[in-house]
Write a protein that holds these residues in place. Structure first.
Motif, PDB file in Angstrom:
ATOM      1  N   SER A   1      -4.722   9.855  -1.698  1.00  0.00           N
ATOM      2  CA  SER A   1      -5.033   8.530  -2.235  1.00  0.00           C
ATOM      3  C   SER A   1      -4.037   7.481  -1.745  1.00  0.00           C
ATOM      4  O   SER A   1      -2.984   7.802  -1.191  1.00  0.00           O
TER       5      SER A   1
ATOM      6  N   ILE B   1      -8.600   2.460   6.735  1.00  0.00           N
ATOM      7  CA  ILE B   1      -9.011   2.070   5.389  1.00  0.00           C
ATOM      8  C   ILE B   1      -9.106   0.552   5.280  1.00  0.00           C
ATOM      9  O   ILE B   1      -8.181  -0.163   5.683  1.00  0.00           O
TER      10      ILE B   1
ATOM     11  N   THR C   1      -8.550  -2.814   3.751  1.00  0.00           N
ATOM     12  CA  THR C   1      -7.546  -3.254   2.775  1.00  0.00           C
ATOM     13  C   THR C   1      -8.116  -4.150   1.683  1.00  0.00           C
ATOM     14  O   THR C   1      -7.428  -4.439   0.700  1.00  0.00           O
TER      15      THR C   1
ATOM     16  N   THR D   1     -11.302  -3.479   0.208  1.00  0.00           N
ATOM     17  CA  THR D   1     -12.137  -2.667  -0.682  1.00  0.00           C
ATOM     18  C   THR D   1     -11.609  -1.242  -0.897  1.00  0.00           C
ATOM     19  O   THR D   1     -12.021  -0.575  -1.840  1.00  0.00           O
ATOM     20  N   GLY D   2     -10.741  -0.778   0.002  1.00  0.00           N
ATOM     21  CA  GLY D   2     -10.274   0.595  -0.083  1.00  0.00           C
ATOM     22  C   GLY D   2     -11.243   1.598   0.513  1.00  0.00           C
ATOM     23  O   GLY D   2     -11.019   2.811   0.444  1.00  0.00           O
ATOM     24  N   VAL D   3     -12.317   1.107   1.108  1.00  0.00           N
ATOM     25  CA  VAL D   3     -13.327   1.977   1.712  1.00  0.00           C
ATOM     26  C   VAL D   3     -12.784   2.584   3.004  1.00  0.00           C
ATOM     27  O   VAL D   3     -12.163   1.898   3.815  1.00  0.00           O
ATOM     28  N   GLN D   4     -13.032   3.885   3.176  1.00  0.00           N
ATOM     29  CA  GLN D   4     -12.644   4.538   4.425  1.00  0.00           C
ATOM     30  C   GLN D   4     -13.591   4.099   5.535  1.00  0.00           C
ATOM     31  O   GLN D   4     -14.803   4.295   5.449  1.00  0.00           O
TER      32      GLN D   4
ATOM     33  N   LYS E   1      -4.586  -0.960  -8.259  1.00  0.00           N
ATOM     34  CA  LYS E   1      -5.744  -0.210  -7.749  1.00  0.00           C
ATOM     35  C   LYS E   1      -5.294   1.144  -7.222  1.00  0.00           C
ATOM     36  O   LYS E   1      -4.121   1.323  -6.885  1.00  0.00           O
ATOM     37  N   LYS E   2      -6.245   2.054  -7.139  1.00  0.00           N
ATOM     38  CA  LYS E   2      -6.004   3.315  -6.433  1.00  0.00           C
ATOM     39  C   LYS E   2      -7.274   3.683  -5.675  1.00  0.00           C
ATOM     40  O   LYS E   2      -8.366   3.717  -6.241  1.00  0.00           O
ATOM     41  N   TRP E   3      -7.093   3.944  -4.376  1.00  0.00           N
ATOM     42  CA  TRP E   3      -8.223   4.302  -3.513  1.00  0.00           C
ATOM     43  C   TRP E   3      -8.126   5.780  -3.152  1.00  0.00           C
ATOM     44  O   TRP E   3      -7.099   6.245  -2.647  1.00  0.00           O
ATOM     45  N   HIS E   4      -9.176   6.524  -3.410  1.00  0.00           N
ATOM     46  CA  HIS E   4      -9.207   7.943  -3.067  1.00  0.00           C
ATOM     47  C   HIS E   4     -10.014   8.145  -1.785  1.00  0.00           C
ATOM     48  O   HIS E   4     -11.122   7.619  -1.654  1.00  0.00           O
TER      49      HIS E   4
ATOM     50  N   TYR F   1       0.846  -1.179   0.000  1.00  0.00           N
ATOM     51  CA  TYR F   1       0.000   0.000   0.000  1.00  0.00           C
ATOM     52  C   TYR F   1       0.891   1.241   0.000  1.00  0.00           C
ATOM     53  O   TYR F   1       1.799   1.360   0.820  1.00  0.00           O
TER      54      TYR F   1
END
Length: 394
Positions: free
Chosen positions: A308, A356, A358, A360-363, A321-324, A300
């Protein structure tokens, strides 16, 4: 990474000898003459063997994965009874916020020295050291009780690492331009190695522990240091104008080092053994922190300048992937939960911490803390011993 909220924020692996055993034919000459020699199955290839490590270093568990001891929930007896907490050093508040990861609430505020930068697990994992950079002290925290101990005088402790054999601590004296080797337990100064670069801050060790790679933030350089000799043996300037290298992490197979660069907006990929010129892999604006997943498959990458997190796949050798973060943010330093399900990062410019998912990247949470949160430590974590920083475990 950096201090006072200004922008700032080894190691290619050990040589692994891959021994392929060849099948040898057997049978007597009489059978050969009669043409009746039986087929012999070739012996299966032997597993890669780890190169001889640094004297006194615990043996490598898996030559193909330096993080083999970091599997989900695999806590050592030394830490298994410690309560799960997230320790957040607030550089502008001179405090450490303590978060309960189950409730996402701050449950305590510890007063420490001036400008705490990182919370660092000791080599034996029994103590957490708060690096009070401008206070020139280390504050010990007992992770079992959460209580603060007596400060130890250490000059310019921007960051702190431990040699893999547990013999020495290595103080990253950023402004002093020194690597200071101290006794890992008493912090008594053993040797000072002056450096010509400016802003030593992050590092990681080779798989065999015999050398480590250091990033120099303010001069855009990398150092290679002989662990046993406590001596700089290599130096290079990064091929990018204005480079500001930050976090350093070795690949699971020990063959590459990754160095985050907040001005190049990506991470450098380095052959640590050869220490040749690295190549740049763009990740996002303000690339800063690097954290390996519990299964050693992904890393990560926090991009502080754009709010992000990029996800790098080691096997595929690419970003997948990129999670914002919703509503943006300034994700900086942190770590992965013991079960591997949550990535915790400090929000450097926003006085908050992000949790976060790990998968889904959801906060999961956005938690208010003190001013200038920096090198937070998620503790306890799996592993046999700590190499320092916010938690590099082997």
């Amino acid at each position: 990474m950096h201090r006072n909220l200004t922008k700032r924020t080894l190691v290619a692996g050990a040589a692994l000898a891959v021994l392929a055993a060849c099948g040898t034919e057997s049978g007597d000459h009489a059978n050969e003459a009669l043409g009746t020699k039986g087929a012999v199955e070739p012996a299966p290839p032997k597993k890669p063997q780890a190169a001889q490590g640094l004297p006194g270093m615990p043996p490598v568990l898996d030559p193909t994965d330096v993080y083999a001891a970091d599997r989900p929930g695999k806590l050592s007896p030394a830490v298994k009874d410690f309560p799960s907490r997230v320790y957040v050093p607030n550089t502008g508040s001179d405090t450490v916020s303590v978060i309960d990861p189950k409730t996402y609430k701050v449950i305590d505020t510890l007063h420490v020295g001036r400008q705490p930068q990182h919370v660092v697990p000791s080599w034996d994992m029994k103590t957490l050291w708060v690096n009070n950079n401008r206070g020139h002290t280390l504050t010990p925290i007992d992770p079992k009780t959460g209580k603060v101990g007596k400060e130890v005088e250490v000059h310019d402790p921007y960051n702190l690492y431990f040699t893999p054999n547990g013999k020495y601590s290595v103080v990253m004296a950023s402004l002093d331009r020194e690597l200071v080797f101290r006794d890992a337990h008493t912090m008594k100064r053993i040797k000072t190695e002056p450096v010509s670069c400016y802003g030593v801050n992050h590092a990681d060790f080779s798989a065999d522990g015999r050398y480590f790679v250091v990033s120099c933030e303010f001069s855009g350089e990398l150092l290679k240091v002989d662990t046993e000799k406590m001596k700089v043996i290599g130096k290079q300037k990064l091929p990018f104008d204005g480079a500001m290298p930050q976090d350093v992490k070795i690949s699971p197979d020990g063959k590459k080092f990754y160095i985050a660069d907040m001005m190049a907006d990506g991470m450098w990929v380095l052959d640590g053994d050869r220490f040749t010129e690295p190549t740049l892999l763009p990740t996002g604006k303000g690339c800063h922190g690097l954290y390996v997943s519990r299964d050693s498959r992904e890393m990560y990458v926090s991009n502080r300048g754009e709010g992000s997190v990029s996800v790098f796949d080691f096997a595929q050798n690419k970003l997948t992937k990129k999670w914002h973060l919703p509503d943006g943010g300034s994700p900086d330093m942190g770590g992965v939960s013991a079960d591997g399900k949550v990535l915790w990062l400090s929000g450097r410019y926003d006085a908050e911490v992000y949790a976060i998912d790990t998968r889904t990247g959801v906060q999961l949470a956005r938690i208010p803390v003190g001013s200038g949160p920096h090198g937070l430590a998620v503790y306890p974590q799996p592993g046999r011993y700590s190499l320092g920083h916010t938690g590099i475990f082997r």
